[in-house]
Design a protein around this motif. Sequence first.
Motif, short mmCIF file in Angstrom:
data_model
loop_
_atom_site.label_atom_id
_atom_site.label_comp_id
_atom_site.label_asym_id
_atom_site.label_seq_id
_atom_site.Cartn_x
_atom_site.Cartn_y
_atom_site.Cartn_z
N ALA A 443 0.95 -1.31 0.07
CA ALA A 443 0.18 -0.02 -0.11
C ALA A 443 0.56 1.23 -0.05
CB ALA A 443 -0.75 0.64 0.78
N ILE A 444 2.06 1.32 0.84
CA ILE A 444 3.23 1.87 0.81
C ILE A 444 3.47 2.57 -0.58
CG2 ILE A 444 5.12 3.53 1.43
CD1 ILE A 444 4.58 1.80 4.21
N ILE A 475 -3.59 17.71 -1.95
CA ILE A 475 -3.72 16.60 -1.85
C ILE A 475 -3.03 15.37 -0.62
CG2 ILE A 475 -3.41 14.13 -2.97
CD1 ILE A 475 -3.59 16.48 -5.85
N ILE A 476 -3.38 15.15 -0.10
CA ILE A 476 -3.38 14.09 1.34
C ILE A 476 -3.34 12.98 0.44
CG2 ILE A 476 -2.84 15.63 3.09
CD1 ILE A 476 -5.65 15.08 3.77
N SER A 477 -2.51 11.97 1.91
CA SER A 477 -2.58 10.33 1.70
C SER A 477 -2.52 9.50 2.84
CB SER A 477 -0.41 9.93 1.24
OG SER A 477 -0.50 10.45 -0.13
N GLY A 478 -3.21 8.64 2.67
CA GLY A 478 -3.91 7.94 4.08
C GLY A 478 -3.76 6.23 3.82
N LEU A 479 -3.23 5.62 4.99
CA LEU A 479 -3.83 4.41 5.23
C LEU A 479 -4.55 3.99 6.32
CD1 LEU A 479 -1.45 2.20 3.54
CD2 LEU A 479 -0.21 2.41 5.60
N ILE A 494 5.33 5.18 7.43
CA ILE A 494 3.84 6.20 7.46
C ILE A 494 4.11 7.62 7.91
CG2 ILE A 494 1.76 6.62 8.62
CD1 ILE A 494 1.24 3.62 8.73
N ILE A 495 4.72 7.30 8.85
CA ILE A 495 5.31 9.13 10.11
C ILE A 495 6.54 9.41 8.77
CG2 ILE A 495 5.98 10.08 11.55
CD1 ILE A 495 4.60 8.43 14.03
N ASP A 496 7.27 9.32 8.45
CA ASP A 496 8.33 9.57 7.36
C ASP A 496 7.84 10.27 6.59
OD1 ASP A 496 10.58 8.86 9.32
OD2 ASP A 496 10.92 7.66 8.30
N ASN A 497 6.92 9.99 5.33
CA ASN A 497 6.02 9.83 4.24
C ASN A 497 5.12 11.13 4.58
OD1 ASN A 497 7.00 8.34 1.86
ND2 ASN A 497 7.34 6.70 3.11
N ASP A 498 4.35 11.20 6.46
CA ASP A 498 3.62 12.28 6.61
C ASP A 498 1.85 11.52 5.61
OD1 ASP A 498 4.77 14.33 7.30
OD2 ASP A 498 5.04 15.59 5.67
N PHE A 499 1.62 10.27 5.68
CA PHE A 499 0.43 9.94 5.75
C PHE A 499 -0.36 10.10 6.82
CE2 PHE A 499 3.25 6.21 2.69
CZ PHE A 499 3.31 7.36 1.50
N ILE A 500 -1.27 9.30 6.74
CA ILE A 500 -2.45 9.47 7.07
C ILE A 500 -2.90 8.44 7.62
CG2 ILE A 500 -5.00 10.74 8.37
CD1 ILE A 500 -3.99 13.07 6.24
N PRO A 501 -2.77 7.91 9.12
CA PRO A 501 -2.96 6.23 9.71
C PRO A 501 -4.08 6.37 10.60
CG PRO A 501 -1.40 7.02 11.49
CD PRO A 501 -1.35 8.14 10.40
N ARG A 521 -3.79 16.09 8.95
CA ARG A 521 -2.67 15.22 9.25
C ARG A 521 -2.38 15.29 10.48
NH1 ARG A 521 0.07 17.13 5.98
NH2 ARG A 521 -0.03 16.10 4.37
N GLU A 522 -2.22 16.66 10.82
CA GLU A 522 -1.85 17.41 12.60
C GLU A 522 -3.20 16.90 13.53
OE1 GLU A 522 -2.13 19.29 9.89
OE2 GLU A 522 -0.65 20.04 9.68
N ASN A 523 -4.02 16.35 13.05
CA ASN A 523 -4.88 16.68 14.36
C ASN A 523 -5.45 14.68 13.99
OD1 ASN A 523 -5.60 19.31 15.34
ND2 ASN A 523 -7.60 19.24 13.03
N ILE A 524 -4.77 13.74 13.41
CA ILE A 524 -5.13 12.74 13.04
C ILE A 524 -3.54 12.31 14.66
CG2 ILE A 524 -3.73 11.72 11.27
CD1 ILE A 524 -6.99 11.06 12.38
N TYR A 525 -2.99 12.79 14.17
CA TYR A 525 -1.83 12.42 14.65
C TYR A 525 -2.29 12.36 16.23
CZ TYR A 525 1.30 10.95 11.14
OH TYR A 525 2.07 9.65 9.86
N LYS A 526 -2.44 14.16 16.71
CA LYS A 526 -2.41 14.63 17.54
C LYS A 526 -3.55 13.75 18.06
CE LYS A 526 -3.63 18.11 20.94
NZ LYS A 526 -4.53 17.83 21.82
N LEU A 527 -4.38 13.03 17.88
CA LEU A 527 -5.44 11.99 18.69
C LEU A 527 -4.93 11.19 18.99
CD1 LEU A 527 -8.17 11.76 19.05
CD2 LEU A 527 -8.65 10.83 16.90
#
Length: 582
Positions: A443-444, A475-479, A494-501, A521-527
Amino acid sequence: MENLLEELKSSETIIDKFIDGKSYEISKIDIKNNIFLSLSVRNINDVFKLEHNSDTDGSVDTFVSIYTNCKKYLNIDNLPALGWDGYDSNYNNRMFEDIKLLSKYKMLFNILPLFYRKNKNIYSLKGEGGKLFLNYESSDYFKYECYDILLTRINSIVNFNNTFHGFDELQLITRRYFSSDKFYISYDDQIEVYKKFVGVYLNDYKNYFYLLSDDFLIPLADFCLEDFKKFHAGVQVLNQFSNEVLMCFLLSNPDLRENVQAHEILIESVLNKKENYTVFRDFFCRLTSLSQDTFEKIIKYFMDDQDSGRYDLSEDDYIVPFHKENGTIYFNSIFNVAMISPRNLIYALNNLSNKINKDGKYDSVSKSLEINFSSYLRKIFESYGLTVISPVNWKVSTKIKGEIDMVVICDTSKKIPCIQTKTVGAASNYRTLFSLQDNMNTAIEQLNRFNSQNSEFKNYVLSQISGRKVENYEIISGLNSDGGLGNALVWKQIIDNDFIPFNIGLLVIFFEKYKNLFNFRENIYKLIDDLNNQTNPKLIKCEIDFTAECSVPSIVHDSIDADYTQLKEEMILISKKHQSIS
């Protein structure tokens, strides 16, 4: 390092030979008996509102792992265990010694394959004080492992609806069926009192089965989704009945709340079931309105049938909850609820088709699981007012092309997440972890292939499929998966590529909190970080000590302890969201 590695491999070989050379009294039924006992004691304490501090989940995980990973060592004679009443101290001591030994061995079995696979290894090896230490290579790896367990836990659908009889109704049941010294409710009366709850559970769990569909089940197992839903609802009713018997017992005998002997009788007669198989099948079919033929087709994926010599489909930390021997069926109503699920049905179907029959039937219909998952994920996004397009094929040349599983468009925040989804459940051992990681790496690669194209091309593709001019959209990428995403190495990518997990559970919590995709992106990582801190994760050292038995160094490895009960409010939120999806 090389000398330490050789010492580790040599120690493993010595331990393997020691384990292989022993005979074991403990059987599969002994393992189940201990699981049943652990769950039943906790359940009685919960219903009777008594304190209990034992780590029931940890004990059950250990027993399940022994059953599935050390099955070849277990005694094939089940009869002593089927008659176990817990009072034979000599038998209990011998059984305890087997459990203690195999519980250490299963830890070795689960951890070392992860270390040996260099492209999937997250541990460093050190020697100190005559011990071998497998430590996370960095503090980030500990954090990423916590993140993945977190995602797995919050994606479990739990029913928080109160489907029990009300207090007045329980009093009527108590007066009707309880006396001071006995309790009896016939199967006819159980159907009269409890059949109405089958429909209640069908509604409560209506979206619990989003991975399954008729086009997956019928060609593979010859029953439809509605049949399995009824079977699952019947299992829930059996557990409700057992719990209500406990409540009625307490109403009838309040002075016995803390009486251990009374608890033992309740475990043996109420929570642990032993019934003539034909009688039970007839009752269950009347309760759920299933035909006997359909019942047989479903239960074979959840039963070790010693009478027919049929395969035991337990594997990957899934144990079939029913046992049939000499015309009698044995089960525990609490364990049934834990084991009879869409995920475990999929495991059993795959196991039967690919590992036993080797008929290719599972592989021929497994694409349906991906389609069903994507369809449900689409419903989740659309319920929050977002536009979803899937799948999206793109092509630069015959060699440079790809597919995006799902494109989501948020016109409010001007965000376009391009998402790769993988329909895989939680990794329960090293085999499923390796498979999960391979899927996520694919997927990556797919996301990176699209991301490496120039902006003009990406804007053109997304404008064409969306009917929008997307130059001003980010345009952002999510996994995404149906459980966790893999070990710390996957999370690092995932984090190195700034993907959204994310998975569905995390997505629901995110939207309920933030409402839109601004700062997605910022909010999902904070959550993720906030939820992880909420569970108070701790780095713990697990020791595999065979020094006394084999004169080898003790092996100590890093692991995680966290309190996921702290996520109850979030789990209720997720449950309500699933209920709202139509």
